[in-house]
Motif scaffolding. Structure first.
Motif, PDB file in Angstrom:
ATOM      1  N   ALA A   1      -0.120   1.390 -13.802  1.00 36.69           N
ATOM      2  CA  ALA A   1      -0.981   2.434 -12.780  1.00 36.69           C
ATOM      3  C   ALA A   1      -1.867   1.825 -12.937  1.00 36.69           C
ATOM      4  O   ALA A   1      -3.155   1.686 -13.005  1.00 36.69           O
ATOM      5  N   THR A   2      -2.115   2.414 -14.459  1.00 38.96           N
ATOM      6  CA  THR A   2      -3.139   3.124 -15.357  1.00 38.96           C
ATOM      7  C   THR A   2      -4.311   2.099 -15.775  1.00 38.96           C
ATOM      8  O   THR A   2      -5.970   2.176 -15.625  1.00 38.96           O
ATOM      9  N   LEU A   3      -3.885   0.924 -15.938  1.00 36.22           N
ATOM     10  CA  LEU A   3      -4.879  -0.209 -16.051  1.00 36.22           C
ATOM     11  C   LEU A   3      -4.828  -1.252 -15.357  1.00 36.22           C
ATOM     12  O   LEU A   3      -6.654  -1.195 -14.891  1.00 36.22           O
ATOM     13  N   PHE A   4      -4.610  -1.304 -13.940  1.00 32.67           N
ATOM     14  CA  PHE A   4      -4.586  -1.668 -12.976  1.00 32.67           C
ATOM     15  C   PHE A   4      -5.685  -0.410 -11.401  1.00 32.67           C
ATOM     16  O   PHE A   4      -6.682  -1.157 -11.127  1.00 32.67           O
ATOM     17  N   PHE A   5      -5.813   0.793 -11.984  1.00 30.76           N
ATOM     18  CA  PHE A   5      -6.307   1.532 -11.480  1.00 30.76           C
ATOM     19  C   PHE A   5      -7.812   1.191 -12.383  1.00 30.76           C
ATOM     20  O   PHE A   5      -8.915   2.226 -11.575  1.00 30.76           O
ATOM     21  N   ALA A   6      -8.078   1.961 -14.073  1.00 32.14           N
ATOM     22  CA  ALA A   6      -8.790   1.288 -14.225  1.00 32.14           C
ATOM     23  C   ALA A   6     -10.133   0.002 -13.461  1.00 32.14           C
ATOM     24  O   ALA A   6     -11.215   0.698 -13.717  1.00 32.14           O
ATOM     25  N   PHE A   7      -9.227  -0.884 -13.631  1.00 29.37           N
ATOM     26  CA  PHE A   7      -9.742  -2.290 -13.469  1.00 29.37           C
ATOM     27  C   PHE A   7     -10.567  -1.555 -11.758  1.00 29.37           C
ATOM     28  O   PHE A   7     -11.522  -2.221 -10.964  1.00 29.37           O
ATOM     29  N   VAL A   8      -9.410  -1.221 -10.274  1.00 28.71           N
ATOM     30  CA  VAL A   8      -9.902  -0.465  -9.733  1.00 28.71           C
ATOM     31  C   VAL A   8     -10.904   0.524  -9.308  1.00 28.71           C
ATOM     32  O   VAL A   8     -11.874  -0.388  -8.675  1.00 28.71           O
ATOM     33  N   VAL A   9     -11.131   1.382  -9.569  1.00 28.69           N
ATOM     34  CA  VAL A   9     -12.056   2.309 -10.049  1.00 28.69           C
ATOM     35  C   VAL A   9     -13.160   1.518 -10.892  1.00 28.69           C
ATOM     36  O   VAL A   9     -14.049   2.483  -9.454  1.00 28.69           O
ATOM     37  N   SER A  10     -13.108   0.783 -11.426  1.00 28.14           N
ATOM     38  CA  SER A  10     -14.666   1.064 -11.981  1.00 28.14           C
ATOM     39  C   SER A  10     -15.062  -0.284 -11.341  1.00 28.14           C
ATOM     40  O   SER A  10     -16.578  -0.341 -10.809  1.00 28.14           O
ATOM     41  N   SER A  11     -14.346  -1.238 -10.512  1.00 25.00           N
ATOM     42  CA  SER A  11     -14.761  -2.300  -9.321  1.00 25.00           C
ATOM     43  C   SER A  11     -15.594  -1.242  -8.326  1.00 25.00           C
ATOM     44  O   SER A  11     -16.661  -1.390  -7.564  1.00 25.00           O
ATOM     45  N   GLN A  12     -14.978  -0.440  -7.913  1.00 26.77           N
ATOM     46  CA  GLN A  12     -14.962   0.471  -6.506  1.00 26.77           C
ATOM     47  C   GLN A  12     -16.381   0.694  -6.775  1.00 26.77           C
ATOM     48  O   GLN A  12     -17.160   0.805  -6.160  1.00 26.77           O
TER      49      GLN A  12
ATOM     50  N   LEU B   1     -12.560  18.106   2.690  1.00 25.92           N
ATOM     51  CA  LEU B   1     -12.764  16.851   2.475  1.00 25.92           C
ATOM     52  C   LEU B   1     -12.172  16.798   0.777  1.00 25.92           C
ATOM     53  O   LEU B   1     -12.003  15.561   0.841  1.00 25.92           O
ATOM     54  N   VAL B   2     -12.844  17.533  -0.300  1.00 21.65           N
ATOM     55  CA  VAL B   2     -12.471  16.931  -1.866  1.00 21.65           C
ATOM     56  C   VAL B   2     -11.239  17.685  -1.686  1.00 21.65           C
ATOM     57  O   VAL B   2     -10.044  16.651  -2.547  1.00 21.65           O
ATOM     58  N   LEU B   3     -10.307  17.886  -0.676  1.00 15.75           N
ATOM     59  CA  LEU B   3      -9.118  18.028  -1.103  1.00 15.75           C
ATOM     60  C   LEU B   3      -7.929  16.898  -0.658  1.00 15.75           C
ATOM     61  O   LEU B   3      -7.171  16.688  -1.289  1.00 15.75           O
ATOM     62  N   LEU B   4      -8.183  16.229   0.500  1.00 14.81           N
ATOM     63  CA  LEU B   4      -8.221  15.787   1.354  1.00 14.81           C
ATOM     64  C   LEU B   4      -8.633  14.262   0.424  1.00 14.81           C
ATOM     65  O   LEU B   4      -7.444  13.473   0.455  1.00 14.81           O
ATOM     66  N   SER B   5      -9.712  14.591  -0.292  1.00 19.52           N
ATOM     67  CA  SER B   5     -10.342  12.918  -1.365  1.00 19.52           C
ATOM     68  C   SER B   5      -8.945  12.996  -2.397  1.00 19.52           C
ATOM     69  O   SER B   5      -8.718  11.648  -3.060  1.00 19.52           O
ATOM     70  N   ILE B   6      -9.147  14.086  -3.282  1.00 22.11           N
ATOM     71  CA  ILE B   6      -7.820  14.259  -3.885  1.00 22.11           C
ATOM     72  C   ILE B   6      -6.548  13.562  -3.264  1.00 22.11           C
ATOM     73  O   ILE B   6      -5.604  12.845  -4.201  1.00 22.11           O
ATOM     74  N   LEU B   7      -5.966  13.977  -2.349  1.00 19.61           N
ATOM     75  CA  LEU B   7      -4.823  14.146  -2.206  1.00 19.61           C
ATOM     76  C   LEU B   7      -4.601  12.484  -1.860  1.00 19.61           C
ATOM     77  O   LEU B   7      -3.848  11.767  -2.324  1.00 19.61           O
ATOM     78  N   ALA B   8      -5.762  11.091  -1.197  1.00 20.17           N
ATOM     79  CA  ALA B   8      -5.741  10.498  -0.944  1.00 20.17           C
ATOM     80  C   ALA B   8      -5.837   9.802  -2.514  1.00 20.17           C
ATOM     81  O   ALA B   8      -5.006   7.988  -2.594  1.00 20.17           O
ATOM     82  N   GLY B   9      -6.605   9.724  -3.516  1.00 19.93           N
ATOM     83  CA  GLY B   9      -6.416   9.605  -4.752  1.00 19.93           C
ATOM     84  C   GLY B   9      -4.993   9.888  -5.044  1.00 19.93           C
ATOM     85  O   GLY B   9      -4.728   8.370  -5.716  1.00 19.93           O
ATOM     86  N   CYS B  10      -3.806  10.585  -5.069  1.00 20.41           N
ATOM     87  CA  CYS B  10      -3.218  11.007  -5.422  1.00 20.41           C
ATOM     88  C   CYS B  10      -2.220   9.933  -4.720  1.00 20.41           C
ATOM     89  O   CYS B  10      -0.953   8.830  -5.791  1.00 20.41           O
ATOM     90  N   ALA B  11      -2.305   9.297  -3.234  1.00 19.96           N
ATOM     91  CA  ALA B  11      -1.158   8.744  -2.570  1.00 19.96           C
ATOM     92  C   ALA B  11      -1.411   7.754  -3.278  1.00 19.96           C
ATOM     93  O   ALA B  11      -0.648   6.327  -3.300  1.00 19.96           O
ATOM     94  N   LEU B  12      -3.340   7.000  -3.073  1.00 25.06           N
ATOM     95  CA  LEU B  12      -3.304   5.995  -3.453  1.00 25.06           C
ATOM     96  C   LEU B  12      -2.597   5.086  -4.811  1.00 25.06           C
ATOM     97  O   LEU B  12      -2.445   4.206  -5.174  1.00 25.06           O
ATOM     98  N   ALA B  13      -2.595   6.147  -6.138  1.00 28.16           N
ATOM     99  CA  ALA B  13      -2.210   5.485  -7.278  1.00 28.16           C
ATOM    100  C   ALA B  13      -0.551   5.659  -6.308  1.00 28.16           C
ATOM    101  O   ALA B  13      -0.107   4.468  -7.749  1.00 28.16           O
ATOM    102  N   ALA B  14       0.101   5.842  -6.322  1.00 26.49           N
ATOM    103  CA  ALA B  14       1.487   5.571  -6.012  1.00 26.49           C
ATOM    104  C   ALA B  14       1.562   4.658  -4.805  1.00 26.49           C
ATOM    105  O   ALA B  14       2.883   4.155  -5.332  1.00 26.49           O
ATOM    106  N   GLN B  15       0.733   3.971  -4.244  1.00 26.52           N
ATOM    107  CA  GLN B  15       1.173   3.222  -3.362  1.00 26.52           C
ATOM    108  C   GLN B  15       1.564   1.738  -3.739  1.00 26.52           C
ATOM    109  O   GLN B  15       2.359   0.687  -3.372  1.00 26.52           O
ATOM    110  N   PRO B  16       0.754   0.958  -5.160  1.00 24.69           N
ATOM    111  CA  PRO B  16       1.300  -0.012  -5.746  1.00 24.69           C
ATOM    112  C   PRO B  16       2.720   0.263  -6.199  1.00 24.69           C
ATOM    113  O   PRO B  16       3.554  -1.157  -5.857  1.00 24.69           O
TER     114      PRO B  16
END
Length: 147
Positions: free
Chosen positions: A98-109, A8-23
């Motif tokens: 990507a960095t600023l966008f995900f700073a907002f996304v992760v903080s609000s999440q 589950l940790v590995l899948l979560s890390i991979l999901a985070g990587c995919a989420l960063a590339a998606q936008p």
């Protein structure tokens, strides 16, 4: 709460990587296709085809009508949230970076996740707010301001 399995940790890390590339990928799709909603529609169509193929391959089958009727109202909002996230990410991500966008996304999440956990809303197990969790969120918000 038990610690998550290594899978589950590995899948979560991979999901985070995919989420960063998606936008970036979806932003490029929208730009080349000429409109953000075209990009979002194509992105969701590809996702739908992949999920349908996986469901057929794994022989998941369709839910029974009783199961569909038993879903609480908020259980149907995931598709809306996914469409919102993809559309906003393809609009904002490439422009903000990507960095600023995900700073907002992760903080609000994490702020919302803290509330979802604490109150056990929308299917989460209740996990009380702790000073450690508040500290982490405070540090993330401080990081957001720094970025």
């Amino acid at each position: 709460m038990n610690p998550p399995s290594a899978m589950l940790v590995l899948l979560s890390i991979l999901a985070g990587c995919a989420l960063a590339a998606q936008p970036g990928a979806n932003g490029t799709l929208a730009k080349v296709l000429g409109h953000p909603l075209r990009g979002a529609v194509v992105s969701f169509t590809i996702g739908w085809v992949v999920l349908l193929g996986l469901a057929i391959f794994l022989q998941v089958g369709w839910p029974r009508w009783q199961q569909v009727r038993a879903v609480p109202w908020w259980g149907w909002t995931g598709g809306f949230f996914g469409a919102w996230m993809v559309t906003v990410s393809l609009l904002a991500g490439p422009k903000m970076g990507a960095t600023l966008f995900f700073a907002f996304v992760v903080s609000s999440q994490l702020v919302i996740a803290l509330l979802l956990d604490h109150y056990g809303w929308i299917g989460y197990q209740p996990i009380p707010v702790t000073s450690g969790r508040l500290l982490v969120i405070g540090l993330l918000i401080a990081g957001l301001i720094t970025v």
